[in-house]
Design a protein around this motif. Structure first.
Motif, PDB file in Angstrom:
ATOM      1  N   GLY A  61      81.658  -3.055  58.620  1.00  0.00           N
ATOM      2  CA  GLY A  61      82.025  -4.249  59.372  1.00  0.00           C
ATOM      3  C   GLY A  61      80.861  -5.070  59.868  1.00  0.00           C
ATOM      4  N   PHE A  62      79.727  -4.405  60.171  1.00  0.00           N
ATOM      5  CA  PHE A  62      78.635  -5.141  60.817  1.00  0.00           C
ATOM      6  C   PHE A  62      77.259  -4.849  60.230  1.00  0.00           C
ATOM      7  N   GLY A  63      77.133  -3.825  59.409  1.00  0.00           N
ATOM      8  CA  GLY A  63      75.814  -3.407  58.966  1.00  0.00           C
ATOM      9  C   GLY A  63      75.353  -4.026  57.667  1.00  0.00           C
ATOM     10  N   ASN A  64      76.180  -4.826  57.009  1.00  0.00           N
ATOM     11  CA  ASN A  64      75.795  -5.448  55.745  1.00  0.00           C
ATOM     12  C   ASN A  64      75.612  -6.950  55.922  1.00  0.00           C
ATOM     13  N   LEU A  65      74.897  -7.547  54.973  1.00  0.00           N
ATOM     14  CA  LEU A  65      74.729  -8.999  55.001  1.00  0.00           C
ATOM     15  C   LEU A  65      76.065  -9.707  54.802  1.00  0.00           C
TER      16      LEU A  65
END
Length: 328
Positions: A289-293
């Protein structure tokens, strides 16, 4: 002759007879109703803040998480709110992902090993402190320090202690002639490193709850057991452990729910690496949810809902077992 008509005399206050009950005035009849309404309004007034808190901070986020997992969200659709509905497509996507199997296995190992060691060590310490020896209260308070520290402080401390080059643990191993261990950078040891840190953090909670449960056991039970010849380990297995079963059950349940969702410790120490060797469902959900580009909000929410479902299942199992056993 005319017969005199007999008119029944009205009962007086002293003749023992009662007349028809006097009608109550409207004000007297309304008093019980007004009191009942006042009591209900007071009850709702006290309940309203708790209900509002649960709705705002629990019910609504849970609804949003479920809604996220059932739609195909991108950054644009997340802002504009026009994400298409795809049903259980996100759940099928995460279950079919190659990371799901290892993450689930790591979650199970992390949870089971942590709970087992936390409970056993916490029970042993509770049995040790129940004797109330000198300075026992001071030592018991010192054992609460890991529980009171912020998780970021505990995780950072363990990261420093397990550092491959300058860590205290490797320095201690070196004194015994053992080679350095890559605790945080080796796929073989990264998961065990975060398990050790989590065990250390969770022991005080088990100690406090189990110590309270031991204090609630009457001394008369132990006196009766000693008369029957139950001493030492026999007394522990036949008296202490059965009477401690309700407290043990709720301790394990709360520990299970907490350990399933542990994220801070793993993310600070290893970030789920290396090569996903310490990735759990909690860290995977965050990374999706938040750790990828390009964040995958839907799959990340789906993994989070799977964690909630697992905790709910174990909670229902606990309730069912407690109902079968009856009141303690």
């Amino acid at each position: 002759m005319k017969h005199a008509t007999h008119t029944p005399a009205r009962p007086t206050a002293g003749d023992g007879r009662q007349g028809p009950p006097a009608r109550q005035s409207g004000g007297t009849r309304r008093r019980p109703t007004q009191r009942a309404w006042s009591a209900q309004l007071a009850a709702w007034a006290f309940l309203a803040p708790v209900a509002l808190y649960l709705i705002v901070f629990y019910a609504y986020p849970l609804y949003r998480n479920i809604e996220l997992s059932l739609r195909h969200y991108t950054v644009r659709s997340f802002v504009q709110g026009d994400a298409p509905f795809i049903g259980f497509g996100n759940y099928a996507k995460v279950i079919g992902d190659a990371t799901f199997g290892p993450a689930l296995w790591h979650t199970v190992v992390f949870t089971v090993v942590s709970l087992a060691f936390q409970f056993v060590i916490g029970l042993a310490l509770a049995l040790f402190f129940i004797r109330n020896f000198r300075l026992s209260a001071t030592l018991r308070a010192l054992f609460l320090v890991p529980w009171l520290l912020p998780l970021i402080v505990s995780s950072s401390t363990w990261s420093w202690m397990l550092n491959s080059d300058s860590g205290v643990v490797n320095a201690l191993l070196h004194t015994f002639g053992l080679g350095p261990v890559n605790w945080l950078t080796s796929p073989q040891w990264s998961l065990w490193s975060v398990i050790i840190a989590n065990i250390w953090i969770g022991i005080p909670f088990n100690l406090v709850v189990l110590y309270s449960g031991l204090q609630a056991i009457p001394t008369q039970v132990y006196e009766a057991a000693s008369l029957d010849g139950a001493v030492g380990w026999s007394r522990f297995w036949r008296v202490t452990l059965p009477l401690l079963r309700p407290v043990s059950a709720i301790t394990l349940l709360l520990g299970l729910v907490y350990t399933l969702k542990v994220f801070d410790i793993i993310w600070i120490m290893t970030k789920g690496g290396p090569s996903n060797s310490s990735t759990t469902l909690a860290t995977w959900s965050y990374r999706l949810g938040f750790g990828n580009l390009l964040p995958s909000f839907g799959p990340g929410a789906a993994v989070g809902n799977l964690l909630i479902l697992m905790a709910l299942i174990f909670g229902l199992i606990y309730i069912r077992v407690q109902k079968r056993q009856g009141p303690a």
